[in-house]
Scaffold this motif. Sequence first.
Motif, PDB file in Angstrom:
ATOM      1  N   ARG A  19       9.454  20.629 -40.117  1.00 49.48           N
ATOM      2  CA  ARG A  19       9.638  20.628 -41.566  1.00 49.48           C
ATOM      3  C   ARG A  19      11.111  20.384 -41.892  1.00 49.48           C
ATOM      4  O   ARG A  19      11.997  21.010 -41.301  1.00 49.48           O
ATOM      5  N   LYS A  20      11.354  19.434 -42.783  1.00 51.92           N
ATOM      6  CA  LYS A  20      12.696  19.044 -43.241  1.00 51.92           C
ATOM      7  C   LYS A  20      13.582  18.509 -42.117  1.00 51.92           C
ATOM      8  O   LYS A  20      14.807  18.448 -42.264  1.00 51.92           O
ATOM      9  N   ALA A  21      13.010  18.113 -41.013  1.00 49.82           N
ATOM     10  CA  ALA A  21      13.806  17.569 -39.900  1.00 49.82           C
ATOM     11  C   ALA A  21      14.416  16.230 -40.292  1.00 49.82           C
ATOM     12  O   ALA A  21      13.811  15.430 -40.995  1.00 49.82           O
ATOM     13  N   ASP A  22      15.623  15.989 -39.828  1.00 48.89           N
ATOM     14  CA  ASP A  22      16.305  14.718 -40.047  1.00 48.89           C
ATOM     15  C   ASP A  22      16.011  13.832 -38.838  1.00 48.89           C
ATOM     16  O   ASP A  22      16.617  13.986 -37.784  1.00 48.89           O
ATOM     17  N   LEU A  23      15.053  12.938 -39.017  1.00 44.02           N
ATOM     18  CA  LEU A  23      14.628  12.033 -37.949  1.00 44.02           C
ATOM     19  C   LEU A  23      14.964  10.587 -38.298  1.00 44.02           C
ATOM     20  O   LEU A  23      14.320   9.656 -37.817  1.00 44.02           O
ATOM     21  N   ARG A  24      15.981  10.398 -39.118  1.00 40.71           N
ATOM     22  CA  ARG A  24      16.364   9.037 -39.514  1.00 40.71           C
ATOM     23  C   ARG A  24      16.705   8.216 -38.280  1.00 40.71           C
ATOM     24  O   ARG A  24      17.514   8.626 -37.447  1.00 40.71           O
ATOM     25  N   GLY A  25      16.035   7.075 -38.179  1.00 48.92           N
ATOM     26  CA  GLY A  25      16.310   6.150 -37.082  1.00 48.92           C
ATOM     27  C   GLY A  25      15.846   6.616 -35.719  1.00 48.92           C
ATOM     28  O   GLY A  25      16.109   5.970 -34.711  1.00 48.92           O
ATOM     29  N   ALA A  26      15.135   7.721 -35.647  1.00 47.17           N
ATOM     30  CA  ALA A  26      14.655   8.231 -34.353  1.00 47.17           C
ATOM     31  C   ALA A  26      13.559   7.320 -33.796  1.00 47.17           C
ATOM     32  O   ALA A  26      12.799   6.707 -34.547  1.00 47.17           O
ATOM     33  N   ASP A  27      13.490   7.224 -32.488  1.00 48.92           N
ATOM     34  CA  ASP A  27      12.435   6.450 -31.833  1.00 48.92           C
ATOM     35  C   ASP A  27      11.315   7.412 -31.445  1.00 48.92           C
ATOM     36  O   ASP A  27      11.424   8.166 -30.493  1.00 48.92           O
ATOM     37  N   LEU A  28      10.256   7.379 -32.227  1.00 44.41           N
ATOM     38  CA  LEU A  28       9.070   8.199 -31.993  1.00 44.41           C
ATOM     39  C   LEU A  28       7.889   7.318 -31.594  1.00 44.41           C
ATOM     40  O   LEU A  28       6.737   7.716 -31.717  1.00 44.41           O
ATOM     41  N   LYS A  45      13.708   4.747 -41.591  1.00 43.04           N
ATOM     42  CA  LYS A  45      13.942   3.794 -40.501  1.00 43.04           C
ATOM     43  C   LYS A  45      13.539   4.329 -39.118  1.00 43.04           C
ATOM     44  O   LYS A  45      14.011   3.850 -38.093  1.00 43.04           O
ATOM     45  N   ALA A  46      12.675   5.326 -39.094  1.00 40.81           N
ATOM     46  CA  ALA A  46      12.194   5.838 -37.810  1.00 40.81           C
ATOM     47  C   ALA A  46      11.226   4.828 -37.189  1.00 40.81           C
ATOM     48  O   ALA A  46      10.516   4.112 -37.898  1.00 40.81           O
ATOM     49  N   LEU A  47      11.214   4.775 -35.877  1.00 46.71           N
ATOM     50  CA  LEU A  47      10.281   3.914 -35.154  1.00 46.71           C
ATOM     51  C   LEU A  47       9.070   4.761 -34.781  1.00 46.71           C
ATOM     52  O   LEU A  47       9.171   5.686 -33.977  1.00 46.71           O
ATOM     53  N   LEU A  48       7.940   4.455 -35.393  1.00 46.04           N
ATOM     54  CA  LEU A  48       6.709   5.201 -35.158  1.00 46.04           C
ATOM     55  C   LEU A  48       5.624   4.268 -34.620  1.00 46.04           C
ATOM     56  O   LEU A  48       4.437   4.503 -34.824  1.00 46.04           O
ATOM     57  N   TYR A  49       6.029   3.231 -33.924  1.00 46.76           N
ATOM     58  CA  TYR A  49       5.108   2.248 -33.374  1.00 46.76           C
ATOM     59  C   TYR A  49       4.110   2.951 -32.450  1.00 46.76           C
ATOM     60  O   TYR A  49       4.500   3.656 -31.524  1.00 46.76           O
ATOM     61  N   GLU A  50       2.833   2.795 -32.746  1.00 48.30           N
ATOM     62  CA  GLU A  50       1.728   3.386 -31.975  1.00 48.30           C
ATOM     63  C   GLU A  50       1.807   4.915 -31.872  1.00 48.30           C
ATOM     64  O   GLU A  50       1.226   5.517 -30.963  1.00 48.30           O
ATOM     65  N   ALA A  51       2.512   5.560 -32.790  1.00 47.55           N
ATOM     66  CA  ALA A  51       2.572   7.031 -32.793  1.00 47.55           C
ATOM     67  C   ALA A  51       1.228   7.592 -33.244  1.00 47.55           C
ATOM     68  O   ALA A  51       0.541   7.008 -34.084  1.00 47.55           O
TER      69      ALA A  51
END
Length: 139
Positions: A19-28, A45-51
């Motif tokens: 909750r409220k995590a800063d995941l800007r630009g993270a590769d997930l 801008k997080a990468l959530l490809y096939e998440a």
Amino acid sequence: ADLQQADLYGADLSKAYLRKADLRGADLSKADLREAVLCNADLYKALLYEADLRGADLRGADLRHAELCHADLRGANMDYSCLPLWCGGKFKADARICKQLIAHTLIIMELSGEGSIELLKNMREYKAGWHRENELIGK
């Protein structure tokens, strides 16, 4: 949590409390985020490809410019989230999310005087039973 630009590729974050995590630009990409709590998380801008986000709580999450290509959002709660409307936003969704998107599109089309009577009728019929439909009465 400040996880900007974090490399979480393929991580098992199922049921994680972010909750409220800063995941800007993270590769997930390919991460397991099933039933994770991501309320008000910043996924700009997080990468959530096939998440795998099935059943995740994404209420109020900022998904602007997020790469959701082939992500699985079935069963996710996306109320009040910011969803990207670009080619990288292709994802799997269930009827609840589809009805929610149609309901909002229908409001915009009706207020703008766009769409044929038949199209608008079909859209109204499809969105019937949307989980927040009672909030749109009179709008």
